[in-house]
Design an enzyme around this catalytic site. Sequence first.
Site, PDB file in Angstrom:
ATOM      1  N   GLY A 199       0.444   1.235  19.506  1.00  0.00           N
ATOM      2  CA  GLY A 199       1.299   1.760  18.558  1.00  0.00           C
ATOM      3  C   GLY A 199       1.508   3.506  19.102  1.00  0.00           C
ATOM      4  O   GLY A 199       1.669   4.260  18.370  1.00  0.00           O
ATOM      5  N   SER A 227      -1.939   9.167  28.181  1.00  0.00           N
ATOM      6  CA  SER A 227      -2.016   7.811  27.096  1.00  0.00           C
ATOM      7  C   SER A 227      -2.713   8.357  26.009  1.00  0.00           C
ATOM      8  O   SER A 227      -3.486   9.222  25.785  1.00  0.00           O
ATOM      9  CB  SER A 227      -2.723   6.959  27.827  1.00  0.00           C
ATOM     10  OG  SER A 227      -2.808   5.677  27.105  1.00  0.00           O
ATOM     11  N   THR A 250       2.426  -2.205  23.056  1.00  0.00           N
ATOM     12  CA  THR A 250       1.243  -2.178  23.653  1.00  0.00           C
ATOM     13  C   THR A 250       0.404  -3.319  23.078  1.00  0.00           C
ATOM     14  O   THR A 250       0.788  -3.950  22.227  1.00  0.00           O
ATOM     15  CB  THR A 250       0.580  -0.831  23.362  1.00  0.00           C
ATOM     16  OG1 THR A 250       1.359   0.000  24.235  1.00  0.00           O
ATOM     17  CG2 THR A 250      -0.862  -1.165  24.149  1.00  0.00           C
ATOM     18  N   THR A 254      -0.673  -2.156  28.400  1.00  0.00           N
ATOM     19  CA  THR A 254       0.738  -1.608  27.796  1.00  0.00           C
ATOM     20  C   THR A 254       1.816  -1.792  29.058  1.00  0.00           C
ATOM     21  O   THR A 254       1.406  -1.457  30.162  1.00  0.00           O
ATOM     22  CB  THR A 254       0.848  -0.355  27.108  1.00  0.00           C
ATOM     23  OG1 THR A 254       1.903  -0.102  26.509  1.00  0.00           O
ATOM     24  CG2 THR A 254       0.521   0.921  28.074  1.00  0.00           C
TER      25      THR A 254
HETATM   26  O1  DON Z   1      -0.294   4.931  26.899  1.00  0.00           O
HETATM   27  C1  DON Z   1       0.327   5.046  25.899  1.00  0.00           C
HETATM   28  O2  DON Z   1      -0.185   5.965  25.049  1.00  0.00           O
HETATM   29  C2  DON Z   1       1.832   4.531  25.587  1.00  0.00           C
HETATM   30  N1  DON Z   1       2.351   4.167  26.534  1.00  0.00           N
HETATM   31  C3  DON Z   1       1.493   3.350  24.585  1.00  0.00           C
HETATM   32  C4  DON Z   1       2.521   2.988  23.903  1.00  0.00           C
HETATM   33  C5  DON Z   1       2.217   1.998  22.687  1.00  0.00           C
HETATM   34  O3  DON Z   1       1.112   1.804  22.347  1.00  0.00           O
HETATM   35  C6  DON Z   1       3.391   1.122  22.366  1.00  0.00           C
HETATM   36  N2  DON Z   1       3.100   0.343  21.563  1.00  0.00           N
HETATM   37  N3  DON Z   1       3.026  -0.509  20.386  1.00  0.00           N
END
Ligand code: DON
Length: 582
Positions: free
Chosen positions: A476, A455, A384, A402
């Site tokens: 993350g 999310s 993200t 993301t």
């Molecule tokens: O929306 C969410 O919480 C996840 N899809 C985010 C994924 C994410 O942060 C990956 N990142 N480094």
Amino acid sequence: MFQSSVPQFLLLLCPVAVLASTAEMLAAEMPARTPIQEVRAVGGMVVSDSEIASRIGRDVLAEGGNAVDAAVATAFALAVTWPEAGNIGGGGFMMVHPGVGKSPVCIDYREVAPRAATENMFATDNSRYKAKAVGVPGTVRGLALAHQRFGKLTWKRVVTPAAELAEHGFAVNEWLAHSTNGVLETVGVRESKRYAELRRVYGRADGRAWKVGDTMILPDLANTLRTIAEQGAAAFYQGQIADQLVAQMQHGNGLITKEDLAGYQAKLREPIRGTYREYELFGPPPPSSGGVCVVEAMNMLEPFKLREHPRFSSRNMHLITEAMRRAFCDRARYLADPDFANIPADLTTRAHAAELASNIDLDHATKSESLAPEITLAPESPNTTHFSVIDREGMAVSNTYTLEASWGSRIVVAGAGFVLNNEMGDFNWERGVTTRAGQIGTVPNLIEPGKRMLSSQSPFIVTRDGKACLLTGSPGGRTIINTVIGNLLNVLEFEMTLAEAIDAPRMHHQWFPDELRFEGSKSPEHAEAIQELQVLGHTVWHRDRQGSAHSIQVDRETGQFIGVADWRRGGAAVGTDSPTIK
Ligand code: DON
């Protein structure tokens, strides 16, 4: 963000090919850490994962655009220069503080499940790297809503720099080389027809690996962005780009139709609010769990007066871990798309926090299963991107968006040059299947047509006396929530400088698995505290790098803007006073 261990959901949910490919991506060495730096300016500041994108935002500010103009320009530029997460094929949350004394708002541009989605669609075929893992993208409508509501410059002015970058090309830096080579070299991506367009669009013409200083040119994406600049968001949702996206879906058995795209709406929502000492906290509401979980944890922790003990004493780390554990337990129980689920109204009250904290034992780690033995959580994958923007008048934007995984579904829309998300993986996939170490099957976040998946994105704005004073957030997956909690505690409770706060080692506990991950666990200065935590009953594991929190603080004395790019993933803070490099 690539982490030192294979994300556990992959161990649990993904076919062998994907597991192998991920392990291979993780094997490539991360660029080395760079010293943390503050950048100061008085006329405005942009901090993002890409120096080029930060500069594009900064130039918009310098031309008289406001923070939202700059944020929209930065977001489109990141879709070019940071394609593993910057996007037009994904979704996210933008927090906007319109200015002194005005109320912050949240623009929810989270993806939604297509109309043909069903609760059990992943029961027998659980690959996250197929067309059916793609949610209806929200980014273009979200940025258009932000611009329509707050922007000063024209839409064309803020979108065009990204189109020009893609058309004329830009220099590849070590992070982009690492990321692009990583995805192109993964086992599945290297040979499957499904990813042929990814290889064609993002591979070097001679098939070799990208090197620092190469020029990346993206002509299809340039056309797509020009069309959006000239025709507006409608081109993406109803026009030529929609046709290309639907054709891609039909090609790969994806579910998104023209009706899904035409019906997509970004939503203006009331933020989640909290307070901490003399500060007000504003974060995204459901369908993100970020605002609720961060405020719950901060509410639980404030009465413990953490600053009376060293930041990384075992006592403080224990309390923070216990607050994280409890916030994540509530996340699993209650949180989902509020248009579909009934979410209790009192989660962010002090009374609820007091009740949650009442069984924290200073001498023992709580067993996660004792909080709600019937449910377990599965971890998520990286990737993200978060950026922060502030302008001369104090209008502020904290934005996280993301594609879900790094490079999302890895499917590029043929002829349109952009990567599609795989956000359907953020739903709970099987009702009632709640294995202790793996899947979660609680009802609120099950798949339903038109529903937004839960999310963890947590773009936060902190105000003091009605003025934005701190902007932070991170990528993350679930670690996002805890990265933000740590950043807020570092600045608001421990009064660290922003650079110290971003530099400090990060912690993560997400209820299940019942373990604490800590960036500092290999450092001798934390050895004693870790031993003490183990005696209390915590299982402590190492994590190399957690998140990438590109943040801005307003200096209380001088009013200057302080921008700090997180060393964990490069990026750059660019202020209006920073030199122009052409
Ligand atoms: O929306 C969410 O919480 C996840 N899809 C985010 C994924 C994410 O942060 C990956 N990142 N480094």
